[in-house]
Design a protein around this motif. Structure first.
Motif, PDB file in Angstrom:
ATOM      1  N   ILE A   1       0.856  -1.180   0.000  1.00 39.11           N
ATOM      2  CA  ILE A   1       0.000   0.000   0.000  1.00 39.11           C
ATOM      3  C   ILE A   1       0.894   1.233   0.000  1.00 39.11           C
ATOM      4  CG2 ILE A   1      -1.717   1.308   1.303  1.00 39.11           C
ATOM      5  CD1 ILE A   1      -2.615  -1.403   2.515  1.00 39.11           C
ATOM      6  N   THR A   2       0.532   2.204  -0.821  1.00 34.70           N
ATOM      7  CA  THR A   2       1.237   3.478  -0.863  1.00 34.70           C
ATOM      8  C   THR A   2       0.213   4.590  -0.727  1.00 34.70           C
ATOM      9  OG1 THR A   2       2.934   2.585  -2.341  1.00 34.70           O
ATOM     10  CG2 THR A   2       2.748   4.986  -2.241  1.00 34.70           C
ATOM     11  N   ILE A   3       0.535   5.590   0.064  1.00 35.42           N
ATOM     12  CA  ILE A   3      -0.314   6.779   0.150  1.00 35.42           C
ATOM     13  C   ILE A   3       0.458   7.958  -0.414  1.00 35.42           C
ATOM     14  CG2 ILE A   3       0.335   7.161   2.570  1.00 35.42           C
ATOM     15  CD1 ILE A   3      -2.429   8.540   2.941  1.00 35.42           C
TER      16      ILE A   3
ATOM     17  N   LEU B   1      -1.542  -1.440   9.309  1.00 31.46           N
ATOM     18  CA  LEU B   1      -1.147  -1.895   7.977  1.00 31.46           C
ATOM     19  C   LEU B   1       0.269  -1.434   7.649  1.00 31.46           C
ATOM     20  CD1 LEU B   1      -4.460  -0.925   6.156  1.00 31.46           C
ATOM     21  CD2 LEU B   1      -3.732  -3.233   6.783  1.00 31.46           C
ATOM     22  N   GLN B   2       0.953  -2.222   6.852  1.00 34.41           N
ATOM     23  CA  GLN B   2       2.254  -1.798   6.353  1.00 34.41           C
ATOM     24  C   GLN B   2       2.013  -0.997   5.083  1.00 34.41           C
ATOM     25  OE1 GLN B   2       4.903  -5.095   5.834  1.00 34.41           O
ATOM     26  NE2 GLN B   2       5.407  -5.136   8.007  1.00 34.41           N
ATOM     27  N   PHE B   3       2.591   0.181   5.049  1.00 30.94           N
ATOM     28  CA  PHE B   3       2.404   1.026   3.873  1.00 30.94           C
ATOM     29  C   PHE B   3       3.585   1.970   3.731  1.00 30.94           C
ATOM     30  CE2 PHE B   3       0.459   3.106   7.470  1.00 30.94           C
ATOM     31  CZ  PHE B   3       0.853   4.428   7.356  1.00 30.94           C
ATOM     32  N   GLU B   4       3.673   2.517   2.556  1.00 31.56           N
ATOM     33  CA  GLU B   4       4.725   3.474   2.228  1.00 31.56           C
ATOM     34  C   GLU B   4       4.070   4.840   2.055  1.00 31.56           C
ATOM     35  OE1 GLU B   4       6.800   4.198  -1.933  1.00 31.56           O
ATOM     36  OE2 GLU B   4       7.618   2.413  -0.931  1.00 31.56           O
ATOM     37  N   VAL B   5       4.709   5.870   2.591  1.00 33.17           N
ATOM     38  CA  VAL B   5       4.238   7.243   2.435  1.00 33.17           C
ATOM     39  C   VAL B   5       5.106   7.928   1.385  1.00 33.17           C
ATOM     40  CG1 VAL B   5       3.887   9.472   3.560  1.00 33.17           C
ATOM     41  CG2 VAL B   5       3.482   7.344   4.837  1.00 33.17           C
TER      42      VAL B   5
ATOM     43  N   LEU C   1      -3.410   6.932 -13.299  1.00 29.96           N
ATOM     44  CA  LEU C   1      -4.723   7.083 -13.936  1.00 29.96           C
ATOM     45  C   LEU C   1      -5.330   5.728 -14.266  1.00 29.96           C
ATOM     46  CD1 LEU C   1      -4.019  10.113 -16.268  1.00 29.96           C
ATOM     47  CD2 LEU C   1      -5.539  10.078 -14.279  1.00 29.96           C
ATOM     48  N   SER C   2      -4.493   4.817 -14.730  1.00 33.05           N
ATOM     49  CA  SER C   2      -4.955   3.461 -15.027  1.00 33.05           C
ATOM     50  C   SER C   2      -5.448   2.773 -13.755  1.00 33.05           C
ATOM     51  CB  SER C   2      -3.822   2.671 -15.671  1.00 33.05           C
ATOM     52  OG  SER C   2      -4.185   1.336 -15.843  1.00 33.05           O
ATOM     53  N   LYS C   3      -4.703   2.921 -12.675  1.00 35.31           N
ATOM     54  CA  LYS C   3      -5.095   2.296 -11.405  1.00 35.31           C
ATOM     55  C   LYS C   3      -6.356   2.926 -10.821  1.00 35.31           C
ATOM     56  CE  LYS C   3      -0.473   0.734 -10.275  1.00 35.31           C
ATOM     57  NZ  LYS C   3       0.724   0.907  -9.477  1.00 35.31           N
ATOM     58  N   LEU C   4      -6.520   4.216 -11.029  1.00 33.72           N
ATOM     59  CA  LEU C   4      -7.714   4.910 -10.561  1.00 33.72           C
ATOM     60  C   LEU C   4      -8.912   4.663 -11.477  1.00 33.72           C
ATOM     61  CD1 LEU C   4      -6.118   8.363  -9.642  1.00 33.72           C
ATOM     62  CD2 LEU C   4      -7.339   6.872  -8.038  1.00 33.72           C
ATOM     63  N   ASP C   5      -8.619   4.248 -12.696  1.00 31.86           N
ATOM     64  CA  ASP C   5      -9.646   4.051 -13.727  1.00 31.86           C
ATOM     65  C   ASP C   5     -10.457   5.340 -13.908  1.00 31.86           C
ATOM     66  OD1 ASP C   5     -11.016   2.717 -15.726  1.00 31.86           O
ATOM     67  OD2 ASP C   5     -12.539   1.936 -14.337  1.00 31.86           O
ATOM     68  N   THR C   6      -9.725   6.427 -14.121  1.00 35.32           N
ATOM     69  CA  THR C   6     -10.364   7.727 -14.274  1.00 35.32           C
ATOM     70  C   THR C   6      -9.592   8.586 -15.264  1.00 35.32           C
ATOM     71  OG1 THR C   6     -11.417   9.515 -13.027  1.00 35.32           O
ATOM     72  CG2 THR C   6      -9.159   8.946 -12.395  1.00 35.32           C
ATOM     73  N   SER C   7     -10.130   9.734 -15.538  1.00 34.66           N
ATOM     74  CA  SER C   7      -9.513  10.682 -16.454  1.00 34.66           C
ATOM     75  C   SER C   7      -8.609  11.647 -15.680  1.00 34.66           C
ATOM     76  CB  SER C   7     -10.626  11.435 -17.182  1.00 34.66           C
ATOM     77  OG  SER C   7     -10.409  12.799 -17.226  1.00 34.66           O
TER      78      SER C   7
ATOM     79  N   ILE D   1      -2.866   3.744  -3.045  1.00 37.25           N
ATOM     80  CA  ILE D   1      -2.634   2.738  -4.082  1.00 37.25           C
ATOM     81  C   ILE D   1      -2.416   1.401  -3.399  1.00 37.25           C
ATOM     82  CG2 ILE D   1      -1.164   2.057  -6.026  1.00 37.25           C
ATOM     83  CD1 ILE D   1      -0.217   5.113  -5.962  1.00 37.25           C
ATOM     84  N   LYS D   2      -3.105   0.391  -3.898  1.00 34.13           N
ATOM     85  CA  LYS D   2      -2.920  -0.972  -3.399  1.00 34.13           C
ATOM     86  C   LYS D   2      -2.907  -1.894  -4.610  1.00 34.13           C
ATOM     87  CE  LYS D   2      -4.854  -4.533  -0.447  1.00 34.13           C
ATOM     88  NZ  LYS D   2      -6.081  -5.013   0.200  1.00 34.13           N
TER      89      LYS D   2
END
Length: 113
Positions: free
Chosen positions: A2-4, A25-29, A46-52, A95-96
Motif C-alpha cells: 500500500i502506498t499513500i 497496515l504496512q504502507f509506504e508514504v 490514472l490506469s489504477k484509478l480508472d479515471t480521467s 494505491i494498493k
C-alpha cells in the motif's frame, strides 16, 4: 504493498494516514510535493484509478485558476502540468496493488482496503 500519496498540510491526507496507521497496515508514504510523480507514473496512476486526468486535478487551487484555467489542454498536456506542478494533484491517493482511490472519505478508504 500500500502506498499513500500524502501532503502533510492537508487534513484529509492526514486523516487517511492516521487511519492506515490505526489499522496496523504496512504502507509506504510518498510526499508527492517533495518527490513528484513523473508523467509515466501519472499515466500509471490514472490506469489504477480508472479515471480521467480531469478528475485528479485540483481546479480550485489558485495556481490552476491563475495559470491554466483559461486554456484547453490535451490529456497529455494535463499530465505534463501535473508532473510539473504536483500541488495540483488531488489528495490523498491510496494505491494498493493495481488499484487506487482518491481517499478523501475514510469510509471509502476502509471499503477499498
Amino acid at each position: 504493498m500500500i502506498t499513500i500519496l500524502h501532503n502533510n498540510r492537508c487534513g484529509k491526507s492526514r486523516a487517511a494516514l492516521q487511519f492506515l496507521e490505526s489499522k496496523g497496515l504496512q504502507f509506504e508514504v510518498r510526499n508527492y510535493l517533495e518527490n513528484p510523480l513523473s508523467e509515466v507514473e501519472i499515466e500509471d496512476l490514472l490506469s489504477k484509478l480508472d479515471t480521467s486526468i480531469h478528475n485528479i486535478i485540483r481546479k480550485n487551487e489558485d495556481l490552476w485558476k491563475e495559470n491554466f484555467s483559461e486554456t484547453t489542454y490535451s490529456d497529455s498536456g494535463l499530465v505534463s502540468i501535473l508532473a510539473n506542478y504536483p500541488k495540483l494533484l488531488q489528495r490523498p491517493i491510496v494505491i494498493k496493488d493495481n488499484k487506487a482511490i482518491i481517499a478523501r472519505e475514510i469510509e471509502k478508504l476502509e471499503k477499498f482496503l
